[in-house]
Design an enzyme around this catalytic site. Structure first.
Site, mmCIF file in Angstrom:
data_model
loop_
_atom_site.group_PDB
_atom_site.id
_atom_site.type_symbol
_atom_site.label_atom_id
_atom_site.label_comp_id
_atom_site.label_asym_id
_atom_site.label_seq_id
_atom_site.Cartn_x
_atom_site.Cartn_y
_atom_site.Cartn_z
ATOM 1 C CE1 TYR A 340 -0.085 1.328 -11.852
ATOM 2 C CE2 TYR A 340 2.165 1.891 -11.256
ATOM 3 C CZ TYR A 340 1.231 0.953 -11.642
ATOM 4 O OH TYR A 340 1.604 -0.355 -11.803
ATOM 5 C CD GLU A 374 5.162 -0.517 -11.319
ATOM 6 O OE1 GLU A 374 4.097 -0.502 -10.686
ATOM 7 O OE2 GLU A 374 6.274 -0.454 -10.773
ATOM 8 C CE LYS A 435 -2.560 -1.367 -2.941
ATOM 9 N NZ LYS A 435 -2.636 -0.140 -3.727
#
Ligand code: ATP
Ligand code: MG
Ligand code: MG
Ligand code: MG
Length: 505
Positions: A340, A374, A435
């Site tokens: 992440y 996040e 991506k």
């Protein structure tokens, strides 16, 4: 050796000049609880710690000072070198930070590369500290004679209103503020006077490096970040088959004597299973696939907002499939490594060829990540697991942000420097794979849109409707204290659409 989970993953602390204290807090994070109180100078500290078996390891008491530390450090070796010669090495991160506090006072927090939130109290002071990116959220309420802090805003729900402090207020929670990323708040408890000190800021200058030096630098930094996070037992990597998580998995596998574990999530609408399998086969991991039906996935939206305490609908769409995955992993608590956040310093999600725009996007995202939560460990802690994110390691982030944009977009590829740095550990098809965001690859965004359109939202208002749904869920589970099991996403959608979807104000 780094165990599966740090000694503590969260806390609520209450420092008071008078005696009384709050009732037991509610946390989304799962963990054992230790509750205690102690007297320091004229203050009483009431603490509730979410721990993983040894609560004392998350606290350090020395010379009238108490330190409460949730999370872990990734530069212990460097920090050890700062201790006075001949001194025994502290056995815990809390003791290490406390020992260095003796020497550096609050400037110790400028030295730490970690994932943590901390409270230090001594002689009428309360210091509240976040790591460089605030990856463990920390909330505070301050009134004269009283300082409350917690790693979840909802844990401060029944506290009386506080006074304004130099930090971001939490929506509809009067007096609750979020301690900014990379910050120490130095608070005089008697008066509530609060002075913020920044301990990290995203670099603004850009480094010019030859290709090979850039890829070597990135490779070394990510390798070290993976090594310091992987721990003593087998790590689990949440793997999509995209370059970011594949690189983490490949580097973790290389340094592990045994095969590592990897897991991919998909839905009945979409998955990246074939792409993840290519990686799992290549690195020889013990690989698992978890399919969450879309109808069930959307039911976890309240749990995602409850865990992340986030109001941003885009972020919630990224975090929802991961939360569902963490809830499904099961078994004893795992140490989970993710890929992440690599896209933020590298501008990966902007699909932008023009270098000025790419760097503008990086600057903007690095200016606005704070408060989105996040990286919050609570997302996996609702499932009993601890996550850590190598790309948001302090050293990795410093390297990635500061590379000039032409190293990020190069030879027609996005995230070029990362792809080139990993070209020897992954199959070519993985290195060059375009991506795909987790919200796209799992069909989460599309399904959330469909739910809203089916319920009557005009197509051009879907984005706004998502924002309102997330806000309403936030108001129920964070502000209102409802359990997410009791919040039905369909009725929230009906209520929001029934009230009319007005443009953002
Ligand atoms: P890329 O950004 O190039 O697609 P990526 O898929 O690894 O690479 P993201 O799409 O940004 O990265 O997703 C963020 C992180 O979330 C991943 O690095 C991975 O750890 C996790 N993740 C994403 N999709 C999945 C999935 N389908 N299953 C398990 N984990 C996932
Ligand atoms: Mg992916
Ligand atoms: Mg990514
Ligand atoms: Mg992806």
């Amino acid at each position: 050796m780094t165990p599966n989970s740090p000694a503590a993953i969260g806390f609520r602390t209450e420092l008071r000049q008078d005696g009384g204290h709050l009732t037991e807090p509610v946390f989304a994070a799962r963990g054992s609880r230790a509750t205690w109180q102690e007297r320091a100078a004229d203050l009483t500290l009431h603490a509730v710690l979410l721990h993983s078996g040894a609560p004392d390891e998350a606290c350090a008491r020395a010379r009238g000072r108490t330190l409460v530390f949730a999370g872990e450090l990734y530069n212990r070796d460097a920090l050890h070198r700062l201790l006075p010669p001949g001194r025994a090495l502290p056995g815990t991160d809390a003791a290490l930070v406390s020992a260095l506090f003796d020497v550096y006072d609050l400037h110790v927090f400028r030295l730490l590369n970690g994932r943590f939130a901390a409270l230090v109290t001594e002689s009428g002071r309360a210091l509240l500290a976040t790591d460089h990116v605030g990856s463990v959220p920390l909330y505070v309420r301050v009134a004269p004679g009283r300082v409350l802090a917690a790693t979840e805003a909802k844990a401060l729900r029944d506290a009386p209103p506080g006074r304004p402090v130099p930090a971001r207020p939490v929506r509809r929670k009067t007096g609750t503020h979020q301690v900014p990323a990379g910050t120490v708040l130095d608070i005089e408890v008697a008066t509530g006077k609060c002075v913020p000190h920044r301990t990290w800021a995203p670099p603004l200058a850009r480094r010019i490096l030859p290709e090979e030096e850039a890829t070597d630098t990135v490779r070394r930094a990510v390798e070290r970040a993976v090594r310091t996070r992987a721990g003593g037992s087998t790590p689990l990597v949440v793997l999509s088959g995209g370059i970011d998580s594949s690189a983490v998995a490949a580097l973790a596998a290389r340094r592990s004597a045994k095969p590592i574990d990897t897991v991919s999530m998909g839905t009945d609408a979409a998955d990246e299973f074939p792409q993840a399998r290519v990686v799992a086969r290549h690195i020889g991991s013990a690989h698992r696939e978890i399919t969450v039906p879309i109808a069930e996935l959307l039911r976890w939206l309240p749990h995602t907002v409850w865990a992340a305490e986030c109001l941003d609908p885009d972020i919630v769409e990224y975090l929802l499939p991961l939360t569902a995955l963490y809830l499904r992993i099961g078994g004893p608590g795992r140490r989970v490594l993710t890929g992440y956040g690599a896209d933020i310093p590298l501008g990966g999600m902007h699909r932008e060829n023009r270098l000025p725009r790419l760097d503008t996007a990086v600057c903007h995202d690095m200016d606005t990540f704070d408060g989105l939560n996040e990286m919050s460990p609570t997302l996996s802690a609702v499932g009993g697991h601890w996550t850590t994110h190598p790309y948001w390691d302090r050293d990795v982030l410093d390297v990635l942000v500061s590379l000039e944009a032409g190293l990020k977009r190069r030879h027609g590829q996005d995230k070029w420097v990362l792809r080139a740095a990993m070209s020897d550990v992954l199959p070519h098809e993985v290195v060059v794979r375009p991506k795909l965001g987790v919200h796209e690859g799992s069909g989460t965004s599309a399904s959330f849109s469909r739910l809203l359109v089916d319920a009557g939202a005009p197509r051009e208002r879907v984005r706004e409707a998502k924002r309102l749904v997330v806000r309403e869920v936030f108001d129920q589970v964070v502000v209102g204290g409802r359990h997410p099991d009791d919040v039905a996403i369909d009725s929230v959608v009906d209520a929001v659409l029934g009230a009319g979807v007005e443009p953002a104000t």
